[in-house]
Design a protein around this motif. Structure first.
Motif, short mmCIF file in Angstrom:
data_model
loop_
_atom_site.label_atom_id
_atom_site.label_comp_id
_atom_site.label_asym_id
_atom_site.label_seq_id
_atom_site.Cartn_x
_atom_site.Cartn_y
_atom_site.Cartn_z
N SER A 5 38.41 24.88 40.18
CA SER A 5 38.05 26.29 40.16
C SER A 5 37.89 26.82 38.74
N LEU A 6 38.65 26.30 37.82
CA LEU A 6 38.55 26.83 36.45
C LEU A 6 37.51 26.08 35.63
N ARG A 15 39.80 36.33 48.79
CA ARG A 15 39.35 35.17 48.03
C ARG A 15 38.74 35.59 46.68
N ALA A 16 37.93 36.65 46.72
CA ALA A 16 37.30 37.11 45.47
C ALA A 16 38.36 37.61 44.48
N LEU A 29 42.87 34.12 39.22
CA LEU A 29 43.09 32.74 38.77
C LEU A 29 42.25 32.44 37.53
N ARG A 30 41.03 32.94 37.51
CA ARG A 30 40.18 32.68 36.35
C ARG A 30 40.72 33.37 35.11
N HIS A 88 41.59 36.82 44.42
CA HIS A 88 42.43 35.70 43.99
C HIS A 88 41.68 34.83 42.98
N THR A 89 40.40 34.59 43.23
CA THR A 89 39.62 33.77 42.30
C THR A 89 39.55 34.43 40.92
N THR A 114 47.16 39.09 43.33
CA THR A 114 46.44 39.37 44.58
C THR A 114 47.30 40.23 45.50
N GLU A 118 48.56 34.59 42.58
CA GLU A 118 49.08 35.04 43.88
C GLU A 118 49.80 36.38 43.74
N ASP A 119 50.60 36.52 42.69
CA ASP A 119 51.30 37.79 42.45
C ASP A 119 50.30 38.93 42.32
#
Lengths: 137, 182
Positions: B119-120, B35-36, B42-43, B38-39, B55, B52-53
């Motif tokens: 999230s962003l 999760r960390a 994403l950020r 991926h987050t 991660t 996703e790629d």
């Protein structure tokens, strides 16, 4: 006192974590399984390369001592081992590359590196001796 | 996903077991850190598919890459560093840097905001480059020389990006506060 910088940093820190997509585990684990299969195929390739490397000196020894074998090529005595060393080096490099690609153990990689160092070291002594004095390191 | 592993398993052992092919060890490491990672991805990218790629690549690198991942080093910072580097590489390869210099890249560039607005949030007000540099500097502790080097630029370039982006964010927040008050 709360400065705008602190306020901004606090807001950034408080941003919530993104939810982890549920399908991502299946995807990542699937990629892991495929990678392991490729590594297993690499093990076979490395084993073949190492076996070929191990048999190379035997092959040369037999070939040289076989009286029925044709006359050796009329080459100068010094350069011949260099060609053999290069062949062995290339085989070792291929084995190392395959080892890294499949995530071989440290011990296995170290053995290959040690073999490579030995080969270069053994080869350097006569090479340097043949060099003119001005070119020796 | 497989069940949890005994808490006494430390990460070094888990990584070793995962590298030997134990799915439960790999699943446990994924559960702890995905999760960390991926987050962060994403950020930095603002793009769910890219996140996703990145991660996936970070977790696979953990299995096959020995250099830089010492036994005694904590795993999460290493995974996040791998993810950040991958995000920077993507940003550079997408030529967003040059687009920014041409003033083409706008804040909010990226996929549908509805997808990841929560999230962003605040970060969507920044350009992709500002978002990446500011987050890595302010939240992940990257230094300006480090950022400049990683982007192939100078330390002062990094300082300028952070300063410019933060100024705009502050101005927007103040404007938002004013609007809320009225």
């Amino acid at each position: 006192m709360t400065t705008p910088e602190h306020n901004l940093e606090r807001q950034l820190r408080q941003l919530p974590d993104a939810p982890l997509p549920e399908h991502l585990w299946q995807r990542v684990n699937g990629a892991r399984v495929r990678m392991r299969r490729r590594r297993a195929a690499g093990v076979v390739a490395t084993a073949v390369a190492v076996a070929a490397l191990a048999l190379l000196p035997t092959f040369h020894a037999r070939h040289a001592s076989d009286p029925s074998s044709p006359e050796p090529w009329p080459v100068a005595s010094a350069p011949a081992p260099v060609v053999d060393v290069e062949t062995e080096l290339r085989a070792l490099d291929r084995a190392l590359q395959a080892g890294y690609a499949r995530g071989a153990s440290d011990a296995e990689l170290e053995a290959l590196w040690a073999q490579r160092r030995r080969l270069i070291s053994d080869n350097e002594k006569p090479q340097q001796a043949r060099l003119p004095g001005s070119l020796r390191i | 996903m497989p069940g949890p592993i005994d808490d006494r398993d430390d990460e070094t052992r888990l990584v070793r077991r995962a590298r030997k092919g134990h799915e439960t060890a790999f699943a446990e490491l994924y559960k702890r850190h995905a999760r960390a990672v991926h987050t962060l991805a994403l950020r930095l990218t603002g793009n769910p598919a890219a996140a996703e790629d990145i991660t996936q690549e970070a977790f696979l690198k953990m299995l096959r890459f020995l250099n830089g991942l010492r036994d005694d080093a904590p795993l999460r910072p290493w995974l996040k560093r791998v993810a950040a580097n991958a995000a920077i590489d993507r940003l550079r390869s997408e030529r967003r840097l040059s687009a920014l210099e041409d003033d083409d890249a706008r804040a909010g560039d990226g996929p549908d905001p509805q997808l990841h607005a929560e999230s962003l949030g605040l970060l969507r007000r920044l350009t992709p480059l500002e978002r990446t540099v500011i987050w890595l500097h302010s939240m992940e502790g990257w230094s300006h020389p480090e950022l400049g080097k990683r982007f192939g630029r100078s330390e002062s370039w990094s300082k300028s990006i952070v300063s410019r982006g933060l100024s705009r964010l502050r101005a927007e927040l103040e404007r938002q506060d004013t609007d809320d008050d009225t």
